[in-house]
Design an enzyme around this catalytic site. Structure first.
Site, short mmCIF file in Angstrom:
data_model
loop_
_atom_site.label_atom_id
_atom_site.label_comp_id
_atom_site.label_asym_id
_atom_site.label_seq_id
_atom_site.Cartn_x
_atom_site.Cartn_y
_atom_site.Cartn_z
N LYS A 26 11.36 23.05 13.87
CA LYS A 26 11.35 24.41 14.42
C LYS A 26 12.58 24.65 15.29
CE LYS A 26 7.50 25.93 15.48
NZ LYS A 26 6.25 26.62 15.73
N ARG A 96 6.06 26.02 22.22
CA ARG A 96 5.54 25.52 20.94
C ARG A 96 6.05 24.13 20.64
NH1 ARG A 96 4.77 30.65 17.61
NH2 ARG A 96 5.84 32.21 18.85
N GLY A 105 -0.12 23.70 12.33
CA GLY A 105 -1.37 23.85 13.08
C GLY A 105 -1.87 22.58 13.74
N MET A 107 -0.47 20.77 16.21
CA MET A 107 -0.26 20.62 17.64
C MET A 107 -0.37 21.99 18.31
SD MET A 107 2.56 17.63 17.74
CE MET A 107 3.63 18.49 16.65
N ARG A 352 11.27 27.82 7.74
CA ARG A 352 11.19 26.42 7.33
C ARG A 352 10.96 26.40 5.82
NH1 ARG A 352 5.32 25.24 10.13
NH2 ARG A 352 4.24 26.89 9.07
N HIS A 468 -5.48 28.94 7.57
CA HIS A 468 -5.36 27.49 7.66
C HIS A 468 -5.80 26.83 6.36
CE1 HIS A 468 -6.90 23.45 8.64
NE2 HIS A 468 -5.79 23.40 9.36
N GLU A 758 2.75 -13.00 -15.12
CA GLU A 758 1.61 -12.64 -14.26
C GLU A 758 1.29 -13.74 -13.26
OE1 GLU A 758 -1.53 -10.19 -16.50
OE2 GLU A 758 -0.99 -11.77 -17.92
N SER A 777 6.97 -8.73 -19.87
CA SER A 777 6.34 -7.55 -19.29
C SER A 777 5.64 -8.02 -18.02
CB SER A 777 5.35 -6.94 -20.27
OG SER A 777 4.75 -5.82 -19.68
N THR A 780 1.88 -6.88 -13.05
CA THR A 780 1.89 -6.97 -11.58
C THR A 780 0.50 -6.86 -10.96
OG1 THR A 780 2.59 -4.68 -11.66
CG2 THR A 780 4.27 -6.32 -11.15
N ASN A 781 -0.51 -6.52 -11.77
CA ASN A 781 -1.88 -6.59 -11.22
C ASN A 781 -2.22 -8.05 -10.96
OD1 ASN A 781 -1.98 -3.85 -11.77
ND2 ASN A 781 -3.00 -4.16 -13.75
N CYS A 844 3.93 -3.47 -16.71
CA CYS A 844 2.75 -2.78 -17.25
C CYS A 844 1.56 -2.86 -16.30
CB CYS A 844 2.38 -3.29 -18.63
SG CYS A 844 1.91 -5.03 -18.63
N TYR A 864 12.00 -0.69 -18.92
CA TYR A 864 10.97 0.35 -19.02
C TYR A 864 9.84 0.10 -18.03
CZ TYR A 864 8.06 -2.93 -21.68
OH TYR A 864 7.32 -4.00 -22.06
C1 PEP Z 1 -1.61 -7.02 -15.13
O1 PEP Z 1 -2.17 -8.05 -14.78
O2 PEP Z 1 -0.79 -6.42 -14.42
C2 PEP Z 1 -1.94 -6.42 -16.42
C3 PEP Z 1 -1.31 -5.34 -16.83
O3 PEP Z 1 -2.96 -6.97 -17.12
P1 PEP Z 1 -4.50 -6.67 -16.82
O4 PEP Z 1 -4.55 -5.57 -15.82
O5 PEP Z 1 -5.11 -6.31 -18.12
O6 PEP Z 1 -4.94 -8.00 -16.29
MG MG Z 2 -3.18 -9.21 -16.28
#
Ligand code: PEP
Ligand code: MG
Length: 892
Positions: A26, A96, A105, A107, A352, A468, A758, A777, A780-781, A844, A864
């Site tokens: 502001k 203000r 809104g 503060m 703003r 609001h 993994e 690939s 990452t889970n 993935c 990718y």
């Molecule tokens: C993972 O582990 O990131 C993965 C894509 O495989 P899933 O989730 O099927 O274990």
């Molecule tokens: Mg997996």
């Protein structure tokens, strides 16, 4: 000496628009408007550094502040030709807050400061309007007492309501100066009673009280919640702007309003806003009086018979329109403005960047690029990728029959259904146990923000398009219908009555924020069209992006959605998901129960044609785009029935004894199944399973190749690999199967064999594994689970505490832990490339659809990202922004 205070006014300023960190949004924009020569009431901004100092020194101000404020007050007085604290010629000010990021809104604000028993008499005389003067004074007492003395509003409202009832008045404007004087006396008595002290009469005491309250409001609960929801660091602090008052409530030639330079719901290039005659700013947002349209066009479109500003005050309107054009050009963005007209003269109080819906964001960005105001790359950079979610989600089916119970204002588009709740707390409680709710309120206030966040949609019975509820809902991307005035809400009875129907808490309501309809029950929804500006902007994003975007998909339906959203292939087909449907699960269970290899092969023979068709169909839908198919991954017990009832049912259907099923399930039981018999381990222990899948993939590719008339390439991926030796065992089987199918069919299917990364060991040994793997690939889970030692299925019990307490910056299963897991990804990428320079690298895990994680993938140079179909557009945009960010960093 540190400079703590920055003055503005008289067409110049000490600050500039670039000093947001110091002056808050502001303050910086007021300085910028003054520098542009726009009519800004003179004032000064106390910097955010004072806020930091305030909290670092037990709420004490820096020593020089008082003198700097005094000097600035004097300068303001010179410009306004008034003197702060002089009852005979009083300078009145507003106080203000204004942080670096806008926190609408959240503060506190105090208006009309400097009024007291003596100066109100002068104000009455100089304005020639006693009513106005005493009304202003009572507003000041009310606001100041609430914000600074912490006395609740309702005490003052009760006094006012009692007076109105007593006298038979309906509107505030029915009160005479005499009435307001009586109200003021009652207000002051209330202050004395509640605080034990008289209402402060010394303007300097008032000013420092207000400044302290604004700095303190940085730490109030609603500000803290808002910061948490919007990732605003506490360390930023707020600035305080003190500004000479101008009055929109000085009679019929005065007004106050708010406007957007473009329509914040649709993005249409039309001035859009609301105003009230003879009112102060808070009246517009409070939603007590229904505001009027600014332009004639909007008035006609709304079917309103209340005159527009355009007809009511044509000169001020023309100046205002010119100002909006100038500001939009200057900032190269849609602006959200506040203005006041005092006896015909226009004053700008704020500008703003305007909050807008995702749809409006797109339209504004695309049209501004087409107008030449910004570049296409700017347009791409401006859209918050996550906001696209709003566009990808359902709308009411055009074929659905609608019998609206009520129609309010289309405050924030999109449709939503859920159970009715009447309080923000309840909304949050139900949401926490997985229920979908619609929050129905007479009006919302900043205290309701957590409930609005928890709700699928919001309905209010009072308030306009800039109330609001409307502003906050648009910012959050929630469907909202505001000002549905025919609905009667009874909080005590927990009911709402609309269109002759009484609905209670828990009943289902559907709202359409695109046209303001409120409907009973759950109405059918459909997916939206992705054309127009969406397609244009995505096209620009695709030009800017380096990484490809694929989807995680296994069903034909998912694959089709993924393609319609622009996926450039499938990055992960989880074949186990194909095992659950219909007759398949029977054959899968037979295979698991088989006691010999021959028995397993017999069951697998039944699965082969089904899998072949599955894969052929996927290849056909993807029509030559790459498709990565992963071999069976989960522990086998996941396919067996668990409860006694299920066991009995399955045993009967399969013609086996329940005991046999139970015993096999017990055999397969594991203490840590996620670290147990799964992934590549299954392919090594039971090679016939991987063989069947490989055969189905190659035969499916031959079938699809014949159908589509083009060669289909297969990418086969092995899960949960920890050593090269594991991959080699499975690879040999796949290669043998490729050769067998080529021999049998006479068609050579091109293929690649790769692995998921993994496990930390796989990341570390990537150089070795890349000798056999043609692509990686990153799963990452699992990589997050195995690196952090946190079970992805059990983390909910403590992860929430970790993130709210700041022990972890974010949920590592949503946003990649770049320092830990990311380091392993980097190592694996480097080592993999060192062995095989052209190795293809992708991700993935769920992180493939998270914008912050996508930026990381760009920085590592992955080829990718692959994510769920609905996130594909988000990933396309995030990948483009990451590429643009990298380009900007390298040229800087
Ligand atoms: C993972 O582990 O990131 C993965 C894509 O495989 P899933 O989730 O099927 O274990
Ligand atoms: Mg997996």
């Amino acid at each position: 000496m540190t400079k703590w205070v920055y003055s503005f006014g008289g067409e110049k300023a000490e600050g500039t628009g670039r000093m947001r960190d110091l002056l808050g949004g502001k303050g910086a924009n007021l300085a910028e408007m003054a520098n542009l020569g726009l009519p800004v009431p003179p004032g000064f901004t106390i910097s955010t550094e004072v806020c930091t100092h305030f909290y670092a020194h037990s709420k004490q101000y820096p020593g020089e502040l008082q003198a700097q404020v005094e000097a600035a007050l004097k300068a303001v007085g010179m410009l306004a030709e008034r003197v702060f604290g002089d009852a005979a010629n009083p300078l009145l000010v507003s106080v203000r807050s204004g942080a670096r990021a806008s926190m609408p809104g959240m503060m506190d604000t105090v208006l009309n400061l400097g009024l007291n028993d003596a100066s109100v008499v002068t104000l009455a005389k100089t304005s020639g309007d006693e009513r106005f003067a005493y009304d202003s004074y009572r507003r000041f007492i009310q606001m100041y007492s609430n914000v600074v003395l912490d006395i609740d509003h309702h005490h003052f409202e009760d006094i006012l309501e009692a007076m109105k009832e007593d006298k038979g008045y309906i509107l505030d404007t029915d009160l005479s100066a005499e009435d307001w004087r009586a109200i003021i006396a009652a207000y002051k008595a209330k202050v004395q009673e509640a605080s034990g002290k008289p209402f402060p009469q010394d303007p300097r005491q008032q000013l420092w009280g207000a400044i302290g309250a604004v700095f303190s409001s940085w730490m109030n609960q609603r500000a803290i919640t808002y910061r948490r929801l919007n990732d605003i660091p506490e360390s930023w602090g707020t600035a305080v702007s003190v500004q000479a008052m101008v009055f929109g409530n000085m009679g019929e030639t005065s007004a106050t309003g708010v406007a957007f330079t473009r329509n914040p719901s649709t993005g249409a290039n039309e001035l859009y806003g609301e105003f009230l005659v003879n009112a102060q700013g808070e009246d517009v947002v409070a939603g007590i009086r229904t505001p009027q349209n600014i332009t004639e066009a909007a008035r006609k479109a709304a079917g309103s018979d209340a005159p527009s500003l355009e007809t009511l005050m044509p000169e001020a309107f023309a100046r205002f329109v010119a100002t909006t054009h100038l500001l939009e050009k200057h900032y190269r963005d849609m602006q959200d403005l506040e203005f006041t007209i005092e006896r015909g003269k226009l004053w700008m109080l704020q500008t703003r960047g305007g909050k807008r819906t995702a749809r409006a964001s797109l339209r504004v960005a695309v049209e501004m690029a087409n107008e030449g105001l910004i570049s296409q790359e700017d347009a791409v950079a401006r859209i918050e990728p996550a906001s696209l979610d709003q566009l990808l989600h359902p709308m009411i089916d055009p074929k659905a029959i609608r019998n609206p119970l009520a129609i309010g204002l289309p405050a924030s588009p999109g449709a939503a259904s859920g159970e009715i709740v009447f309080s923000a707390d309840e909304a949050e409680q139900l949401r926490n146990i997985g229920r979908k709710v619609i929050l129905v309120r007479i009006e919302t206030s900043p205290e309701d923000i957590h409930g609005m966040h928890a709700a699928e949609g919001i309905v209010t019975t009072r308030g306009g398009m800039t109330s609001h509820a409307a502003v906050v809902a648009r910012g959050m991307g929630k469907p909202c219908v505001s000002g549905a005035g025919t609905i009667r809400v009874d909080y005590a009875a927990q009911t709402m009555v609309a269109g002759g129907v009484t609905l209670k808490k828990g009943d289902i309501l559907t709202i359409d924020g695109g046209n303001g309809q409120v409907l009973q029950g759950a109405i059918a929804m459909v997916k939206p069209e992705l054309t127009g500006e969406f397609a244009t902007l995505m096209g620009w994003a695709d030009q800017a992006r380096r990484m490809k975007v694929r989807a995680n998909a296994e069903t034909p339906q998912d694959a089709r959605v993924a393609r319609s959203f622009g996926a450039e292939g499938i990055g992960l087909c989880r074949t186990e998901h194909m095992f659950f449907e219909g007759e398949r699960i029977v054959a899968v269970r037979e295979m698991i129960l088989a006691e010999t290899e021959a028995g397993r092969r017999a069951a697998l023979a039944k699965l082969l044609p089904i899998q072949r068709r599955d894969f052929a169909e996927l290849f056909e839908i993807m029509n030559g785009l790459p498709v990565t198919i992963r071999l069976l991954d989960p522990p086998l017990h996941e396919f067996l029935p668990h409860t006694e009832a299920e066991i009995a049912e399955v045993a009967k259907a399969m013609g086996v004894a329940p005991q046999k099923l139970r015993a096999r399930a017990a055999d397969l039981h594991e203490v840590n199944p996620m670290l147990g018999f799964r992934g590549v381990r299954i392919a090594i222990r039971y090679p016939e399973i991987a063989e069947m899948q490989a055969r189905a993939i190659f035969e499916g590719a031959v079938e699809a190749g014949a159908k589509t008339g083009q060669p289909i390439k297969a990418e086969i991926m092995v899960p949960l690999v920890m050593t090269k030796a594991e991959l080699d065992v499975v690879k040999a089987n796949i290669v043998a199967m490729a050769e067998a199918v080529a021999k049998e069919t006479g068609v050579v299917v091109p293929y690649e064999i790769g692995t998921m990364i993994e496990l930390p060991r796989a990341a570390l040994r990537a150089g070795d594994i890349a000798k056999s793997a043609e692509f990686f690939s990153f799963g990452t889970n699992d990589l997050t689970q195995t690196t952090l030692g946190v079970s992805r299925d059990d983390a909910a019990s403590f992860l929430g505490t970790y993130t709210t307490r700041g022990v972890l910056p974010a949920d590592p299963f949503v946003t990649l832990d770049q320092e830990g897991v990311g380091e392993l990804v980097k190592i694996a990428a480097e080592r993999g490339r060192a062995t095989r320079p052209d190795i293809k690298l992708g991700i993935c895990g769920e992180h493939g659809g998270d914008p912050a994680s996508i930026a990381f993938c760009e920085s590592v140079g992955l080829d990718y990202v692959s994510c769920s179909p609905f996130r594909v557009p988000i990933a396309r945009l995030a990948a483009a922004q990451a590429a643009l960010g990298r380009k900007a960093a390298s040229t800087a």
